[in-house]
Design an enzyme around this catalytic site. Structure first.
Site, PDB file in Angstrom:
ATOM      1  N   GLY A 169       1.056  -1.444  -0.158  1.00 13.00           N
ATOM      2  CA  GLY A 169       0.322  -0.406  -0.231  1.00 13.00           C
ATOM      3  C   GLY A 169       0.773   1.165   0.230  1.00 13.00           C
ATOM      4  O   GLY A 169       0.306   2.353  -0.139  1.00 13.00           O
ATOM      5  N   GLY A 217       3.053   2.511  -2.151  1.00 17.67           N
ATOM      6  CA  GLY A 217       3.053   3.475  -3.509  1.00 17.67           C
ATOM      7  C   GLY A 217       1.667   4.603  -3.730  1.00 17.67           C
ATOM      8  O   GLY A 217       1.036   4.645  -3.365  1.00 17.67           O
ATOM      9  N   CYS A 238      -1.585   3.997  -5.282  1.00 18.88           N
ATOM     10  CA  CYS A 238      -2.239   2.391  -5.040  1.00 18.88           C
ATOM     11  C   CYS A 238      -2.759   3.079  -3.764  1.00 18.88           C
ATOM     12  O   CYS A 238      -2.942   4.008  -2.818  1.00 18.88           O
ATOM     13  CB  CYS A 238      -1.721   1.616  -4.005  1.00 18.88           C
ATOM     14  SG  CYS A 238      -1.748  -0.102  -3.423  1.00 18.88           S
TER      15      CYS A 238
END
Length: 333
Positions: A178, A180, A183
């Protein structure tokens, strides 16, 4: 429910403390590393910064630039076998990893892609959730079928699953749930782990088993890349930092009659954009997107960005007295 009360950190929570150094300039720093691996027994030498296997960055056009700096590109997994057959005239297989998913069709496609060039060294098995038992079984299968290849597998964010993947056959474990920029897993599912702590803890677990980790996600500046290496990452994967360039794939954004683009579309591989593009957009009660589509500034050629990243990491090394990249984590407070 159990609460962990010890401090967990991400990149923005920390700075690298400077210390006295005998290095004179950034040119004194060697960013190349040579690795041996637990399972494949191969050697790999280069600068361990990796382009993410995303539609917009995991491209042969990116690989042609990064290989000049001995950097790796993990190819997006939707390339066809024909694309791979045509690519090796311009792309060095030492610096390009073949990416696959975990379906039966993915395995068949992986076998065909690997057959296009016997010199391909790396395979990247990429899933959003590396905690499923079927993923471990798939890693074992790929290892058994490609015993001599360097195997990257992920994503996970904790020590115990890093160790499990290495014991299952992975040489390098991809770390990050998570972090990114495109993301949304942390918002959609409430699942994640602060990236700097994830890297440090997973690296500690991996190195005890003669394995390696690849930090994946959360780097938005060269300083973040330096922090990832300082935390113990052997490889650092970047996506958003490479987006918005001429060599990327993505719709260009123009304003008025200006012929120069002002932006470019960039999206996560779990976004509706990606799912729609690849024909797997399923709207039902158990599946939704965990990524988003954004517009990033248009930044021209990717070469200056690559130079900035390498320069920033070298600068970090000079601030702590690390003459090479391997020393950075040992020299960093």
């Amino acid at each position: 429910m159990r609460l962990e009360r010890d401090v967990k950190l991400t990149f923005d929570d920390v700075l690298i403390r400077p210390k006295r150094s005998t290095l004179i300039s950034r040119s004194d720093v060697n960013l190349e590393r040579e690795f041996g691996f637990r399972h494949s027994k191969q050697k790999w030498k280069g600068i361990p910064i990796v382009a993410a296997n995303m539609d917009t960055t995991g491209l042969f056009s990116i690989a042609k630039i990064l290989q000049r700096y001995k950097m790796i590109t993990c190819m997006q997994k939707f390339y066809s076998t024909k694309d791979f057959e045509q690519a090796w005239e311009d792309v060095d297989p030492n610096f390009a990893a073949v990416t696959c998913g975990t379906t039966e069709n993915s395995f068949d496609l992986l076998e065909r892609k690997m057959a296009t060039n016997e010199n391909i060294k790396m395979i990247c098995i990429d899933v959003a959730n590396g905690y499923r038992e079927v993923f471990l079984e798939y890693v074992k299968r790929v290892r058994n079928n490609f015993p001599e290849k360097i195997l990257i597998a992920g994503n996970v964010a904790t020590r115990e699953m890093t160790e499990a993947l290495i014991l299952a056959g992975a040489d390098i474990v991809k770390v990050g749930i998570g972090p990114g920029s495109v993301c949304t897993t942390r918002k959609v599912a409430g699942v994640g782990y602060p990236q700097l702590s994830a890297i440090a803890e997973c690296a500690d677990g991996a190195h005890g088993l003669n394995g390696h980790v690849m930090a994946d996600g959360g780097c938005s500046s060269p300083g973040d890349v330096a922090k990832a290496f300082a935390a113990g990452a052997d490889f650092v994967m970047i996506g958003g930092m490479l987006s918005g360039h001429d060599e990327c794939a993505g719709d260009l954004i123009f304003e008025d009659d200006n012929p120069t683009p002002v932006g470019m579309k960039f999206y996560g591989m779990a976004s509706e954009t990606a799912m729609e593009k690849h024909g797997n957009l399923i709207k039902n009660e158990y599946r939704g997107s965990e990524g988003k589509t954004v517009t990033v500034p248009y930044r021209g050629a990717v070469k200056p960005t690559v130079v900035d990243i390498l320069s920033g990491v070298r600068s970090a090394c000079t601030y702590v007295g690390a003459s090479n990249l391997k020393q950075l984590s040992k020299c960093t407070t």
